[in-house]
Design a protein around this motif. Structure first.
Motif, short mmCIF file in Angstrom:
data_model
loop_
_atom_site.label_atom_id
_atom_site.label_comp_id
_atom_site.label_asym_id
_atom_site.label_seq_id
_atom_site.Cartn_x
_atom_site.Cartn_y
_atom_site.Cartn_z
N ALA A 36 85.29 -23.04 -53.72
CA ALA A 36 86.05 -21.88 -54.18
C ALA A 36 86.04 -21.85 -55.70
O ALA A 36 86.19 -22.89 -56.35
CB ALA A 36 87.48 -21.94 -53.67
N SER A 37 85.86 -20.67 -56.25
CA SER A 37 85.88 -20.49 -57.69
C SER A 37 87.03 -19.58 -58.08
O SER A 37 87.52 -18.79 -57.27
CB SER A 37 84.56 -19.89 -58.17
OG SER A 37 84.42 -18.57 -57.67
N GLY A 55 90.32 -11.65 -62.67
CA GLY A 55 91.17 -11.51 -61.48
C GLY A 55 90.41 -11.68 -60.18
O GLY A 55 90.63 -10.92 -59.23
N ARG A 56 89.50 -12.66 -60.14
CA ARG A 56 88.69 -12.83 -58.96
C ARG A 56 88.58 -14.28 -58.52
O ARG A 56 88.59 -15.20 -59.35
CB ARG A 56 87.28 -12.30 -59.20
CG ARG A 56 87.21 -10.82 -59.39
CD ARG A 56 85.78 -10.37 -59.59
NE ARG A 56 85.72 -8.92 -59.83
CZ ARG A 56 84.61 -8.25 -60.03
NH1 ARG A 56 83.45 -8.88 -60.03
NH2 ARG A 56 84.64 -6.95 -60.23
N SER A 57 88.46 -14.45 -57.21
CA SER A 57 88.15 -15.74 -56.63
C SER A 57 87.15 -15.53 -55.51
O SER A 57 87.17 -14.48 -54.84
CB SER A 57 89.41 -16.42 -56.08
OG SER A 57 89.08 -17.65 -55.46
N THR A 58 86.25 -16.48 -55.34
CA THR A 58 85.31 -16.41 -54.23
C THR A 58 85.37 -17.71 -53.44
O THR A 58 85.62 -18.79 -53.99
CB THR A 58 83.87 -16.18 -54.71
OG1 THR A 58 83.49 -17.28 -55.54
CG2 THR A 58 83.73 -14.88 -55.47
N TYR A 64 100.16 -19.29 -60.85
CA TYR A 64 100.19 -20.75 -60.91
C TYR A 64 98.85 -21.32 -60.46
O TYR A 64 98.33 -22.29 -61.01
CB TYR A 64 101.26 -21.30 -59.97
CG TYR A 64 102.69 -21.10 -60.40
CD1 TYR A 64 103.46 -20.11 -59.83
CD2 TYR A 64 103.28 -21.93 -61.35
CE1 TYR A 64 104.79 -19.94 -60.20
CE2 TYR A 64 104.60 -21.76 -61.73
CZ TYR A 64 105.35 -20.76 -61.15
OH TYR A 64 106.65 -20.59 -61.51
N ASN A 65 98.33 -20.74 -59.41
CA ASN A 65 97.11 -21.23 -58.79
C ASN A 65 96.64 -20.19 -57.79
O ASN A 65 97.26 -19.12 -57.64
CB ASN A 65 97.36 -22.58 -58.08
CG ASN A 65 98.54 -22.53 -57.13
OD1 ASN A 65 98.60 -21.67 -56.24
ND2 ASN A 65 99.49 -23.43 -57.30
N LEU A 66 95.54 -20.48 -57.11
CA LEU A 66 95.10 -19.63 -56.01
C LEU A 66 94.74 -20.54 -54.85
O LEU A 66 94.07 -21.56 -55.02
CB LEU A 66 93.89 -18.78 -56.43
CG LEU A 66 93.51 -17.72 -55.40
CD1 LEU A 66 93.22 -16.39 -56.05
CD2 LEU A 66 92.37 -18.18 -54.52
N GLN A 67 95.19 -20.15 -53.68
CA GLN A 67 95.00 -20.99 -52.50
C GLN A 67 94.27 -20.20 -51.43
O GLN A 67 94.58 -19.03 -51.17
CB GLN A 67 96.37 -21.47 -51.99
CG GLN A 67 96.34 -22.65 -51.06
CD GLN A 67 97.72 -23.31 -50.89
OE1 GLN A 67 98.72 -22.88 -51.47
NE2 GLN A 67 97.79 -24.35 -50.08
N TRP A 68 93.29 -20.85 -50.81
CA TRP A 68 92.57 -20.27 -49.67
C TRP A 68 93.07 -20.94 -48.39
O TRP A 68 93.21 -22.18 -48.34
CB TRP A 68 91.06 -20.48 -49.81
CG TRP A 68 90.40 -19.54 -50.77
CD1 TRP A 68 90.17 -19.73 -52.10
CD2 TRP A 68 89.86 -18.25 -50.46
NE1 TRP A 68 89.54 -18.65 -52.64
CE2 TRP A 68 89.33 -17.72 -51.65
CE3 TRP A 68 89.77 -17.48 -49.30
CZ2 TRP A 68 88.71 -16.47 -51.72
CZ3 TRP A 68 89.16 -16.24 -49.36
CH2 TRP A 68 88.65 -15.74 -50.55
N SER A 70 95.48 -22.94 -61.99
CA SER A 70 95.12 -21.86 -62.91
C SER A 70 94.23 -22.34 -64.05
O SER A 70 93.49 -21.56 -64.65
CB SER A 70 96.38 -21.20 -63.48
OG SER A 70 97.14 -22.15 -64.21
N SER A 71 94.27 -23.64 -64.34
CA SER A 71 93.45 -24.19 -65.42
C SER A 71 92.06 -24.62 -64.96
O SER A 71 91.22 -25.01 -65.76
CB SER A 71 94.15 -25.41 -66.03
OG SER A 71 94.38 -26.39 -65.04
N GLN A 72 91.83 -24.52 -63.64
CA GLN A 72 90.55 -24.96 -63.09
C GLN A 72 89.64 -23.77 -62.84
O GLN A 72 90.08 -22.62 -62.74
CB GLN A 72 90.79 -25.72 -61.77
CG GLN A 72 91.58 -27.00 -61.96
CD GLN A 72 91.90 -27.67 -60.64
OE1 GLN A 72 92.15 -27.00 -59.63
NE2 GLN A 72 91.88 -28.99 -60.63
#
Lengths: 113, 114
Positions: free
Chosen positions: A64-65, A71-74, A31-35, A52-54
């Motif tokens: 945050a990207s 499959g990655r976020s920073t 759905y999304n990714l949360q830090w 998820s669309s951002q």
């Protein structure tokens, strides 16, 4: 089964440095990714939520990207301060598991004055 | 309320006793989750509630653990016959709905079983 990995497990930097925390996940149907940030003995404080669309979100010195295809976020922290010292966690709720958050093990950050 | 409220903040109990942990989610949030964080460990999913649907109990570690959510609002996590390995911080989170709205966590209940 979703697996979330965070690298590095621990990081110590001098005050003022820019730094990058990495999060990878195996199932891109999120759905999304949360830090989140967690201070010792405390609960979790949400820092940034990327839908998820951002591609990215910014709040102050934090950016945050999200790259679903890889499959990655920073999480980028600019001009780090001692008050940034905490454990940083990423989590991604996925469609076929009722939206429950799957967490990485976290990155323990220490910013030295 | 303005945030997710958990009580008590700390609980010390004797091995074998039952304990109840309470979570009061943000008003209007239909999804509620319980997690456990043992010392030096990551967050372990326990159970979640979504509206009036049957809860997902797949993370409960044993039948000594149970949870209920009354009236779609307050939730209680009950641990029967506590064991020392139950010592952990129990965190509750709520979300407007499952999935796309982000999650807000409470400050947790630190449970110590002696």
């Amino acid at each position: 089964k979703q697996e979330v990995t965070q690298i590095p497990a621990a990081l110590s930097v001098p005050e003022g440095e820019n730094l990058v925390l990495n999060c990878s996940f195996t199932d891109s149907a999120i759905y999304n990714l949360q830090w989140f940030r967690q201070d010792p003995g405390k609960g979790l404080t949400s820092l940034l939520l990327i839908q998820s669309s951002q591609r990215e979100q910014t709040s102050g010195r934090l950016n945050a990207s999200l790259d679903k295809s890889s499959g990655r976020s920073t999480l980028y922290i600019a001009a780090s301060q001692p008050g940034d010292s905490a454990t940083y966690l990423c989590a991604a709720p996925i469609y076929n598991q009722g939206g429950k958050l799957i967490f990485g093990q976290g990155t323990e950050l220490s910013v030295k004055p | 309320g303005a945030g997710v409220s958990q009580s008590p903040s700390n609980k010390v109990t004797e091995k074998g006793k039952d304990v109840e942990l309470r979570c009061d989610p943000i008003s209007g949030h239909t999804a509620l989750y319980w997690y456990r964080q043992s010392l030096g460990q990551g967050l372990e999913f326990l159970i979640y509630f979504q509206g009036n649907s049957a809860p997902d109990k797949s993370g409960l570690p044993s039948d000594r653990f149970s949870a209920e959510r009354t009236g779609g609002s307050v939730s209680t996590l009950t641990i029967q016959r506590t064991q020392q390995e139950d010592s952990a911080v129990y965190l509750c989170a709520s979300s407007l709905e499952v999935g796309g709205y982000g999650y807000t966590f409470g400050s947790g209940t630190r449970l110590t079983v002696v």
